[in-house]
Design an enzyme around this catalytic site. Structure first.
Site, PDB file in Angstrom:
ATOM      1  N   PRO A  20     -18.376  69.832  32.034  1.00  0.00           N
ATOM      2  CA  PRO A  20     -17.744  68.529  31.830  1.00  0.00           C
ATOM      3  C   PRO A  20     -17.962  67.557  32.986  1.00  0.00           C
ATOM      4  O   PRO A  20     -17.155  67.461  33.893  1.00  0.00           O
ATOM      5  CB  PRO A  20     -16.258  68.844  31.670  1.00  0.00           C
ATOM      6  CG  PRO A  20     -16.138  70.312  31.590  1.00  0.00           C
ATOM      7  CD  PRO A  20     -17.381  70.889  32.175  1.00  0.00           C
ATOM      8  N   GLU A  21     -19.089  66.888  32.969  1.00  0.00           N
ATOM      9  CA  GLU A  21     -19.297  65.773  33.881  1.00  0.00           C
ATOM     10  C   GLU A  21     -18.941  64.504  33.110  1.00  0.00           C
ATOM     11  O   GLU A  21     -18.398  64.580  32.015  1.00  0.00           O
ATOM     12  CB  GLU A  21     -20.751  65.766  34.381  1.00  0.00           C
ATOM     13  CG  GLU A  21     -21.116  67.076  35.076  1.00  0.00           C
ATOM     14  CD  GLU A  21     -22.472  67.053  35.768  1.00  0.00           C
ATOM     15  OE1 GLU A  21     -22.885  65.975  36.212  1.00  0.00           O
ATOM     16  OE2 GLU A  21     -23.102  68.119  35.867  1.00  0.00           O
ATOM     17  N   LYS A  77     -14.563  61.553  35.817  1.00  0.00           N
ATOM     18  CA  LYS A  77     -14.354  62.760  35.021  1.00  0.00           C
ATOM     19  C   LYS A  77     -12.915  62.927  34.590  1.00  0.00           C
ATOM     20  O   LYS A  77     -12.536  63.986  34.098  1.00  0.00           O
ATOM     21  CB  LYS A  77     -14.772  63.994  35.828  1.00  0.00           C
ATOM     22  CG  LYS A  77     -16.205  63.966  36.329  1.00  0.00           C
ATOM     23  CD  LYS A  77     -16.479  65.160  37.219  1.00  0.00           C
ATOM     24  CE  LYS A  77     -17.770  64.972  37.980  1.00  0.00           C
ATOM     25  NZ  LYS A  77     -17.982  66.048  38.972  1.00  0.00           N
ATOM     26  N   ARG A 268     -23.018  72.846  46.886  1.00  0.00           N
ATOM     27  CA  ARG A 268     -23.479  73.186  45.550  1.00  0.00           C
ATOM     28  C   ARG A 268     -24.947  73.571  45.568  1.00  0.00           C
ATOM     29  O   ARG A 268     -25.737  73.027  46.337  1.00  0.00           O
ATOM     30  CB  ARG A 268     -23.281  72.000  44.592  1.00  0.00           C
ATOM     31  CG  ARG A 268     -21.836  71.652  44.361  1.00  0.00           C
ATOM     32  CD  ARG A 268     -21.136  72.766  43.580  1.00  0.00           C
ATOM     33  NE  ARG A 268     -19.687  72.694  43.701  1.00  0.00           N
ATOM     34  CZ  ARG A 268     -18.961  73.546  44.416  1.00  0.00           C
ATOM     35  NH1 ARG A 268     -19.531  74.511  45.093  1.00  0.00           N
ATOM     36  NH2 ARG A 268     -17.664  73.439  44.465  1.00  0.00           N
TER      37      ARG A 268
END
Length: 278
Positions: A20-21, A77, A268
């Site tokens: 979910p971006e 978001k 990341r």
DNA sequence: ATTGTGGCCTGCCCGC
DNA sequence: TGCGGGCAGGCCACAA
């Protein structure tokens, strides 16, 4: 890891979950428009841990029960549901959060096997007078619900960001470009996949100091952010980028065939092409 | 102040 | 065939 072997075994063709971006949350927002105008009958908050910033089941119930949903908005978001009580419900989806409206298939359901939607993963829900519901399903519990989220803390939304806004967001920062673009306070809505895809399309090295871009590069990047969001939205999600299939050890640049660099930036896993991202 | 790191959470993939 | 370590990443607390 050294090359020599053609590449790591290709990942199974099974489609991957759509993280979910911004793109996915915008899809959720559209789905949530179905409940605008409805009145909340009851709040279901079985997982108190999922309520953030001091919210509790009783506080959320007080704020929402009997209130009408005024609109369905989004910033970055965060899905925002302003209620007639004056409280704004903020929904975050973390990495595995899904929205289920009126019991239909969760958005993105086609990406998953049915076993992925265990009822035990329902973390928060609104039931409406006259029927229907809005439920957040999140296996990993990395999402959350809060009351009156401070959207002023978020940067401009990536889908519409302008070059001057981006310049302002990056100016004076010594952080790697990758980290700066992931920082929701600077630019809202981009996640790991969208940032890697955008930087690859922009020909920019994710490790470049964010404040070191010249004016043409900032303009180019701003345009690429918007066009990448738009393009991948049309394709169906933030996981549909050109780089996606090569995001594994030994993966190769879709443009030039060079082995991609894999490293950690901004906390990341980051893939980039050492040949044409500079 | 800014930047970096680790932890949270848990399903699932892969190697043994 | 089963088991367990490592991986995934949004977000936050905390360290430097």
């Amino acid at each position: 890891m050294t090359s020599g072997r053609p590449s790591a075994p290709r990942r199974a063709e099974r489609s991957r979950p759509a993280v979910p971006e911004l793109i996915e949350v915008e899809t959720y927002r559209r789905a949530a428009e179905a409940v605008v105008g409805r009145t909340v009958a009851d709040v279901d908050a079985p997982d108190a841990w999922f309520l953030k910033r001091g919210a509790s089941p009783s506080l959320v119930t007080d704020a929402a029960a009997g209130a009408r949903v005024e609109s369905a908005d989004r910033h970055g978001k965060v899905l925002l549901l302003p209620l007639s009580s004056g409280v704004v419900l903020g929904l975050r989806f973390g990495m595995t959060g899904r929205l289920v409206v009126d019991g239909g298939a969760p958005i993105g359901a086609l990406e998953y096997s049915s076993a992925r939607f265990d009822p035990a993963w329902e973390r928060f829900g609104l039931r409406f007078r006259g029927g229907g519901s809005l439920v957040v399903s999140d296996a990993r519990r990395l999402g959350g619900v809060e009351l009156d989220p401070d959207t002023g803390l978020l940067g401009p939304d990536a889908s519409t960001i302008t070059a001057p806004q981006l310049r302002c967001a990056l100016d004076g920062s010594a952080a790697p470009l990758k980290a700066a673009l992931l920082d929701q306070h600077r630019v809202a809505g981009l996640g790991n996949l969208l940032v890697d895809e955008t930087l690859w399309r922009s020909g920019l090295d994710p490790a470049r100091p964010a404040g070191g871009l010249d004016a043409p590069e900032v303009r180019r990047l701003a345009g690429r952010i918007r066009s990448t969001v738009s393009d991948l939205s049309a394709r169906g999600g933030s996981h549909t980028g050109d780089l996606q299939d090569e995001r594994h050890r030994g993966g190769r640049c879709p443009r030039c065939g060079e082995e991609l660099t894999r490293r950690t930036l901004g906390g990341r896993t980051t893939y980039s092409c050492p040949r044409h991202q500079a």
